[in-house]
Write a protein that holds these residues in place. Sequence first.
Motif, PDB file in Angstrom:
ATOM      1  N   TRP A 155       0.799  -1.067   0.007  1.00  0.00           N
ATOM      2  CA  TRP A 155      -0.142  -0.021   0.050  1.00  0.00           C
ATOM      3  C   TRP A 155       0.914   1.162   0.058  1.00  0.00           C
ATOM      4  N   GLY A 156       0.157   2.287  -0.254  1.00  0.00           N
ATOM      5  CA  GLY A 156       1.214   3.732  -0.092  1.00  0.00           C
ATOM      6  C   GLY A 156       2.152   3.413  -1.209  1.00  0.00           C
ATOM      7  N   ALA A 157       3.419   4.073  -0.931  1.00  0.00           N
ATOM      8  CA  ALA A 157       4.410   4.225  -1.987  1.00  0.00           C
ATOM      9  C   ALA A 157       5.149   2.817  -2.027  1.00  0.00           C
ATOM     10  N   MET A 158       4.943   1.855  -1.255  1.00  0.00           N
ATOM     11  CA  MET A 158       5.357   0.715  -1.502  1.00  0.00           C
ATOM     12  C   MET A 158       4.679   0.033  -2.716  1.00  0.00           C
ATOM     13  N   VAL A 159       3.659   0.604  -3.352  1.00  0.00           N
ATOM     14  CA  VAL A 159       3.033  -0.266  -4.362  1.00  0.00           C
ATOM     15  C   VAL A 159       3.850   0.051  -5.735  1.00  0.00           C
ATOM     16  N   ALA A 160       4.438   1.179  -5.841  1.00  0.00           N
ATOM     17  CA  ALA A 160       5.231   1.631  -7.006  1.00  0.00           C
ATOM     18  C   ALA A 160       6.653   0.567  -6.892  1.00  0.00           C
ATOM     19  N   ARG A 161       7.199   0.696  -5.710  1.00  0.00           N
ATOM     20  CA  ARG A 161       8.196  -0.253  -5.466  1.00  0.00           C
ATOM     21  C   ARG A 161       8.123  -1.611  -5.981  1.00  0.00           C
ATOM     22  N   CYS A 162       7.014  -2.318  -5.294  1.00  0.00           N
ATOM     23  CA  CYS A 162       6.737  -3.379  -5.743  1.00  0.00           C
ATOM     24  C   CYS A 162       6.495  -3.736  -7.390  1.00  0.00           C
ATOM     25  N   LEU A 163       5.964  -2.862  -7.856  1.00  0.00           N
ATOM     26  CA  LEU A 163       5.644  -2.724  -9.340  1.00  0.00           C
ATOM     27  C   LEU A 163       6.977  -3.066 -10.078  1.00  0.00           C
ATOM     28  N   GLN A 164       8.154  -2.130  -9.410  1.00  0.00           N
ATOM     29  CA  GLN A 164       9.415  -2.432 -10.090  1.00  0.00           C
ATOM     30  C   GLN A 164       9.846  -3.840  -9.953  1.00  0.00           C
ATOM     31  N   VAL A 165       9.820  -4.229  -8.544  1.00  0.00           N
ATOM     32  CA  VAL A 165      10.430  -5.584  -8.326  1.00  0.00           C
ATOM     33  C   VAL A 165       9.695  -6.615  -9.437  1.00  0.00           C
ATOM     34  N   ALA A 166       8.416  -6.444  -9.476  1.00  0.00           N
ATOM     35  CA  ALA A 166       7.774  -7.379 -10.261  1.00  0.00           C
ATOM     36  C   ALA A 166       8.261  -7.497 -11.668  1.00  0.00           C
ATOM     37  N   GLU A 167       8.584  -6.208 -12.230  1.00  0.00           N
ATOM     38  CA  GLU A 167       9.294  -6.109 -13.470  1.00  0.00           C
ATOM     39  C   GLU A 167      10.471  -6.801 -13.615  1.00  0.00           C
ATOM     40  N   LEU A 168      11.235  -6.722 -12.496  1.00  0.00           N
ATOM     41  CA  LEU A 168      12.642  -7.501 -12.539  1.00  0.00           C
ATOM     42  C   LEU A 168      12.605  -8.939 -12.250  1.00  0.00           C
ATOM     43  N   ALA A 169      11.490  -9.192 -11.315  1.00  0.00           N
ATOM     44  CA  ALA A 169      11.255 -10.796 -11.151  1.00  0.00           C
ATOM     45  C   ALA A 169      10.873 -11.476 -12.599  1.00  0.00           C
ATOM     46  N   ALA A 170      10.389 -10.652 -13.422  1.00  0.00           N
ATOM     47  CA  ALA A 170       9.909 -11.246 -14.589  1.00  0.00           C
ATOM     48  C   ALA A 170      11.042 -11.641 -15.600  1.00  0.00           C
ATOM     49  N   GLU A 171      12.009 -10.634 -15.619  1.00  0.00           N
ATOM     50  CA  GLU A 171      13.430 -11.127 -16.146  1.00  0.00           C
ATOM     51  C   GLU A 171      13.799 -12.493 -15.720  1.00  0.00           C
ATOM     52  N   ASP A 172      13.544 -13.170 -14.457  1.00  0.00           N
ATOM     53  CA  ASP A 172      14.039 -14.288 -14.032  1.00  0.00           C
ATOM     54  C   ASP A 172      13.020 -15.200 -13.950  1.00  0.00           C
ATOM     55  N   GLY A 173      11.984 -14.952 -15.152  1.00  0.00           N
ATOM     56  CA  GLY A 173      10.792 -15.975 -15.222  1.00  0.00           C
ATOM     57  C   GLY A 173       9.954 -16.119 -14.066  1.00  0.00           C
ATOM     58  N   ILE A 174       9.872 -15.243 -13.229  1.00  0.00           N
ATOM     59  CA  ILE A 174       8.674 -15.320 -12.056  1.00  0.00           C
ATOM     60  C   ILE A 174       7.889 -14.230 -12.149  1.00  0.00           C
ATOM     61  N   ASP A 175       6.540 -14.740 -12.417  1.00  0.00           N
ATOM     62  CA  ASP A 175       5.429 -13.895 -13.022  1.00  0.00           C
ATOM     63  C   ASP A 175       4.683 -13.180 -11.291  1.00  0.00           C
TER      64      ASP A 175
END
Lengths: 357, 109
Positions: free
Chosen positions: A239-259
């Motif tokens: 929630w709050g500011a951590m949502v944007a950070r988690c979106l960044q993490v999700a994009e990076l995780a996708a590079e490793d094949g984790i959805d």
Amino acid sequence: MSETITALTGTGETDANVQHMSMQLALNRALDEILADNPKSVIFGEDCGRLGGVFRITDGLQSKHGEDRVFDTPLAESGILGMSVGLAMAGFHPIPEVQFDGFAYPAINQIVCQIARMNYRSRGTLPMPITLRVPSFGGIRAPEHHGESLEALFAHVPGLKVVSPATPHDAYHLLKYAATRPDPVIFMEPKSRYWQKGPVNLASADMDTAAHDAGTDSGGNLTGARVVREGRHLTLVAWGAMVARCLQVAELAAEDGIDVEVLDLRWLKPIDAEALATSVGKTRRAVVVHEAPLTSGLGAEVAQLITQSCFATLKAPVERVTGFDVPYPSGDLEDEYIPNIDRILFGIQRVLEYRRG
Amino acid sequence: MAEISFPLPDLGEGLIEATVLDWLVEPGQQVERNQPLVELETSKSALELPSPQAGKVVRIHGAPGDTINVGEPLIVFEVPDDTAGIVGTVPKDEAPKRRVRLSAVLDED
């Protein structure tokens, strides 16, 4: 920008109702409209009037709506919230501001002992339609008492609702929604996101712009959580500011094949347990991320709700990636305290490699 | 861009006004925080008032010899929309950096 808006409306034509603005401006606009729509609404706090707020959220409102509607208070939070109680009892809809999260402590008595329970105490004859705006969380290199996360404290108090927007669109609509509630709402503004611009659909709250942006419009329901990004393997809850950070993490995780799916809770009291069940029911793994300290933080509540609904299918215990059990540090140490990308990735890795037995 | 007005502060204990002696900046000029803005004279002393912030000067109020009341506009600055509040700084938009890689054998049962 025009491309974004086209993508958002999906019609190939620019929707005049969709405007690109910062969360700062979205909140200012919402307050302006609340004052215009409801003659009983009043805004006040330290520097809210003439200065327009230290973050300029109430900028221009006093000159437009008058000193009776938007005004400065003495430097006394107990007075700001105590006055809110009296105004609410007299039929007003106060929208007080506590200038910074850590300044709410002197007003805890008024919030917990009066605002939260007056409706209960009076058998419903004295509702407290108060929207308390609190610039919250860290991330702006500010001194002590300017970077704290009080959501667990407020969420623990019966009678209070707690909400935190993550985008300008949500900020605009959630604030307008909160100001029409008969109950007290603690409105936690993620101050590190004040200046980030995003599309705001002024006409429709239902258009979930951020999810739309990611191509996953969840239908947008202001009273519940929203899926910001869909994924199959793991749910990041934030929630709050951590949502944007988690979106960044999700994009990076996708590079490793984790959805990775990202769920923005929005409401921290009540928590949308159904959205948690739906998301983690699908992904079977969850990491909850918050800036507040670990112990008795809201992450524990989220973990329990997930366990309650998904125990049989969970692949691993719910992980928490949070701030530390220390007072919020000074600005120079902030990046070490707030969950960063690597700490969240580590949390995901711990869940991924968990094996029963 | 947004405009921020700076009113004349109380320059002593309970002073109600000050007289402009000389402006040290002019409209259009970019000023830094703490840069001297104006020479003022009060009933107690003459002094140089430093700028409370950085920004471009849009307007100045009062010519040399004019008296300005405390709380009345003295100078107006133009600042970028993303200027921080009075406390803290605007976070920089940085590309995400990582050191941790994920590895997992996912059984898709």
